[in-house]
Enzyme design. Structure first.
Site, short mmCIF file in Angstrom:
data_model
loop_
_atom_site.label_atom_id
_atom_site.label_comp_id
_atom_site.label_asym_id
_atom_site.label_seq_id
_atom_site.Cartn_x
_atom_site.Cartn_y
_atom_site.Cartn_z
N LYS A 203 0.84 -1.20 0.00
CA LYS A 203 0.00 0.00 0.00
C LYS A 203 0.87 1.25 0.00
O LYS A 203 0.71 2.14 -0.81
CB LYS A 203 -0.93 -0.03 1.22
CG LYS A 203 -1.81 1.19 1.30
CD LYS A 203 -2.80 1.12 2.45
CE LYS A 203 -3.44 2.49 2.59
NZ LYS A 203 -4.44 2.58 3.63
N GLU A 209 10.50 -4.74 4.52
CA GLU A 209 10.53 -6.16 4.12
C GLU A 209 10.22 -6.30 2.63
O GLU A 209 10.94 -6.97 1.89
CB GLU A 209 9.50 -6.98 4.92
CG GLU A 209 9.81 -7.14 6.39
CD GLU A 209 9.13 -6.10 7.25
OE1 GLU A 209 8.87 -4.97 6.76
OE2 GLU A 209 8.87 -6.39 8.44
N GLY A 263 -4.81 -1.60 4.72
CA GLY A 263 -4.01 -2.76 4.32
C GLY A 263 -4.73 -4.08 4.57
O GLY A 263 -4.83 -4.93 3.69
N ARG A 264 -5.27 -4.23 5.76
CA ARG A 264 -5.91 -5.52 6.10
C ARG A 264 -7.30 -5.67 5.50
O ARG A 264 -7.96 -6.67 5.71
CB ARG A 264 -5.92 -5.71 7.62
CG ARG A 264 -6.59 -4.61 8.41
CD ARG A 264 -6.24 -4.70 9.90
NE ARG A 264 -6.72 -3.56 10.67
CZ ARG A 264 -6.07 -2.43 10.80
NH1 ARG A 264 -4.91 -2.25 10.18
NH2 ARG A 264 -6.56 -1.45 11.54
N GLU A 349 -5.07 -6.37 14.76
CA GLU A 349 -4.53 -5.07 14.35
C GLU A 349 -5.64 -4.01 14.39
O GLU A 349 -5.38 -2.83 14.58
CB GLU A 349 -3.91 -5.15 12.94
CG GLU A 349 -3.02 -3.97 12.60
CD GLU A 349 -2.14 -4.19 11.37
OE1 GLU A 349 -0.93 -4.43 11.51
OE2 GLU A 349 -2.68 -4.12 10.25
N HIS A 381 -5.94 -32.31 17.99
CA HIS A 381 -4.84 -33.10 18.55
C HIS A 381 -3.71 -32.21 19.04
O HIS A 381 -2.61 -32.67 19.26
CB HIS A 381 -4.34 -34.09 17.50
CG HIS A 381 -5.43 -35.01 17.05
ND1 HIS A 381 -5.72 -36.19 17.68
CD2 HIS A 381 -6.36 -34.88 16.05
CE1 HIS A 381 -6.76 -36.78 17.08
NE2 HIS A 381 -7.16 -36.00 16.09
N LYS A 509 9.33 -0.81 14.28
CA LYS A 509 9.94 -0.53 12.97
C LYS A 509 11.05 0.52 13.12
O LYS A 509 12.15 0.37 12.61
CB LYS A 509 8.89 0.04 12.01
CG LYS A 509 7.91 -0.93 11.43
CD LYS A 509 7.13 -0.22 10.31
CE LYS A 509 5.78 -0.83 10.06
NZ LYS A 509 4.94 -0.05 9.17
O1 F6P Z 1 2.67 -3.92 9.88
C1 F6P Z 1 1.71 -2.99 9.71
C2 F6P Z 1 1.27 -2.72 8.32
O2 F6P Z 1 1.19 -1.35 8.17
C3 F6P Z 1 -0.06 -3.36 8.02
O3 F6P Z 1 -1.13 -2.67 8.49
C4 F6P Z 1 0.01 -3.47 6.56
O4 F6P Z 1 -0.95 -4.35 6.11
C5 F6P Z 1 1.43 -3.95 6.37
O5 F6P Z 1 2.14 -3.24 7.34
C6 F6P Z 1 2.04 -3.78 5.01
O6 F6P Z 1 2.01 -2.46 4.58
P1 F6P Z 1 2.20 -2.07 3.06
O7 F6P Z 1 1.07 -2.70 2.29
O8 F6P Z 1 2.14 -0.59 3.02
O9 F6P Z 1 3.52 -2.60 2.59
#
Ligand code: F6P
Length: 545
Positions: A203, A209, A263-264, A349, A381, A509
């Protein structure tokens, strides 16, 4: 402490109700299962195995009314800026709106843009699936590699896994989310660059990452096929065109979405491109349509016939009054094995907050419960021991399709029998007298019976919801996901929190960015003693001085 009239009523209900068991309620009322059951399209929601009676339920609806729930639901659908801390509308529902209605954000109708991106997704996914859009060397793109994390990852990952039965037979889908180099290495080891489409889904397009993994994959591709190949093998899904261009992906190859999509809550947007690629655009649209049907239900059904509202209020009852802050979701469907992880982000979240909308710290009630789960029967289990005999009850949502995509022998009948048995066992329990009688019938002596009867008994009275769908189709999956999204929102309304921000992920972060150069070059700044020592020790273990 002053409490509202609905809360006072619920406190009184809790005291009145605390000695009543669900077994007694069923024994007293032969109609209970019929009464506390909603059938909506292909979904049955049985909530009768929960610890309430009609008076408790009425008090919960009064609580919802006290919080103006109906208006708050409407606020979301019409695009009010209910994500107050980020000053944003929350319109994932617009992404699955197939009516001709306009929806406005800042006086601009957002539907034309949404339709445009949907059309672009349709065209692109069909072109890749039909081999019209090919790789740089002319080969068909059959490996879809999603580079993403959090909301950009968990939704598409869960949905593509859940709909595996609908995949194009010649295509494969991979997800690289973790910054751990292993995630990248293991995928790159398996694929041929000439046949691979990388989707960089972020987003913000700033997530360390995702950008680090994307850079590694880009270098790998360029090394194999040259810089010219990037345009044929990389697309971006983002709200941030500038960052996409800076990264080196042509914005022609970008699918846009907007900051009114969290995002979610983004799998319905361009973030769902991998879903459309794997299952075909028609099935992706069916997923959206299932969600749209649930949206309509949520928006229009009265509170006492409204599935997400009832789920949410029962959850509030356990969390706020019974003091239970754990919650399990157990799909009895192998295809849904990642559904609990997806819901973990959605719920935790969204509602893991401790500041109210009026900017006050929450000190006297608890918000979102810790959610966990896994696929049944596997988890029977593992952690079901605690569900049945642990010292605290854990409310459970069971999800099961009546029909399997893989009807082999008796497998599905056994699965069905198990889910029903677990829900019944949790509620019914087993008394020490029943255990003793069983052991006696098996010829055990009285001393053994005495030693075993408590251990083998079950307290029962443990609540669960049961969701039955006819089959795990894209449409039904869409309904299920939207149902949980709305449940989470309702709980946020009652707890008076912003369910759509996520400030809690920021501090870690920031600190990781500070620690990174310290690990690399050893100039360790001021930390607590433990962190400083660990950095030093890890550097030593990595052979650094
Ligand atoms: O870890 C938090 C967060 O901001 C989430 O809410 C989001 O889904 C994710 O990181 C990834 O963010 P992006 O889509 O901006 O890479």
């Amino acid at each position: 402490m002053t409490v509202s009239s609905a809360v006072a009523r619920l406190i009184a209900e809790y005291q009145r109700f605390s000695s009543i068991t669900m077994n007694e309620l069923f024994a007293k009322d032969s109609n209970r299962a019929e009464q506390y059951n909603i059938e909506f399209e292909n979904l049955i929601y049985d909530y009768s195995k929960n610890k309430f009676d009609e008076d408790v339920l009425r008090a919960l609806f009064a609580l919802a009314e006290e919080h103006h729930l109906k208006e708050r639901i409407e606020d979301m659908f019409i695009g009010k800026k209910i994500n107050v801390t980020e000053n944003r509308a929350v319109l994932h529902t617009a992404l699955r709106n197939f009516s001709n209605d306009s929806i406005y954000v800042d006086n601009k109708d957002i539907m034309p843009e949404i339709r445009k991106v949907r059309a672009k997704m349709k065209e692109f996914s069909s072109a890749v699936r039909n081999g019209i859009f090919r790789g740089y060397t002319g080969k068909k793109l059959v490996n879809i590699v999603n580079i993403c994390i959090g909301g950009s990852d968990l939704g598409p990952y869960m949905v593509t896994s859940a709909l595996k039965k609908y995949w194009a037979p010649d295509m494969k889908c991979y997800f690289i989310s973790n910054i751990d180099g292993t995630a990248c290495a293991e995928v790159l080891n398996e694929i041929n660059p000439e046949e691979t489409l990388f989707i960089v889904a972020s987003k913000t397009f700033t997530t360390i990452e995702t950008l680090t993994n994307a850079r590694t994959c880009r270098e790998w591709l360029v090394k194999a096929l040259g810089e010219q190949a990037v345009a044929k093998h990389f697309v971006a899904l983002s709200t941030n065109a500038k960052a996409v261009a800076e990264f080196g992906i042509d914005t022609k190859n970008m699918f846009e979405f907007w900051d009114f999509v969290g995002g979610r809550y983004s799998l319905w947007s361009a973030i769902g491109l991998s879903i459309a690629l794997m299952v075909g655009y028609e099935n992706f649209e069916d997923l959206l349509k299932g969600a749209a049907a649930m949206d309509q239900h949520f928006r229009t059904a009265p509170l006492d016939k409204n599935i997400p509202v009832i789920m949410a209020l029962i959850g509030i009852w356990y969390n706020d009054y019974e003091n239970i802050h754990r919650y399990a979701v157990i799909p009895y469907d192998q295809y849904l094995k990642f559904f609990p992880s997806y819901l973990q982000q959605l719920d935790m979240e969204s509602n893991g907050k401790s500041v109210r909308l009026d900017n006050k710290k929450i000190t006297d009630y608890a918000t979102g419960p810790a959610l966990f789960g896994g696929a049944g029967t596997d988890v029977q289990h593992s952690f079901f021991q605690l569900l049945h005999q642990g010292t605290e009850a854990v409310p459970v949502d069971f999800i099961i399709p009546a029909n399997s995509h893989n009807e082999i022998g008796q497998h599905h009948q056994i699965l069905l029998a198990n889910v029903l048995a677990q829900a019944e066992a949790l509620m019914r329990g087993k008394t020490t007298d029943e255990v003793a009688a069983e052991l006696r019938a098996a010829g055990k002596d009285e001393l053994t019976i005495e030693q075993l009867k408590l251990n083998k008994s079950f307290a029962g009275n443990r609540p669960s919801n049961m969701f039955v769908i006819d089959k795990l189709t894209p449409y039904n999956l869409g309904m299920l996901i939207a149902m949980y999204e709305h449940k989470v929102y309702v709980q946020g309304v009652i707890w008076e929190i912003d369910s759509f921000d996520q400030w809690g992920v920021e501090l870690g972060k920031q600190m990781a960015l500070k620690i990174l150069p310290e690990i690399t070059d050893g100039n360790i700044a001021q930390h607590d003693g433990s962190t400083t020592r660990l950095i030093r020790k890890i550097r030593e273990m990595r052979g650094l001085k």
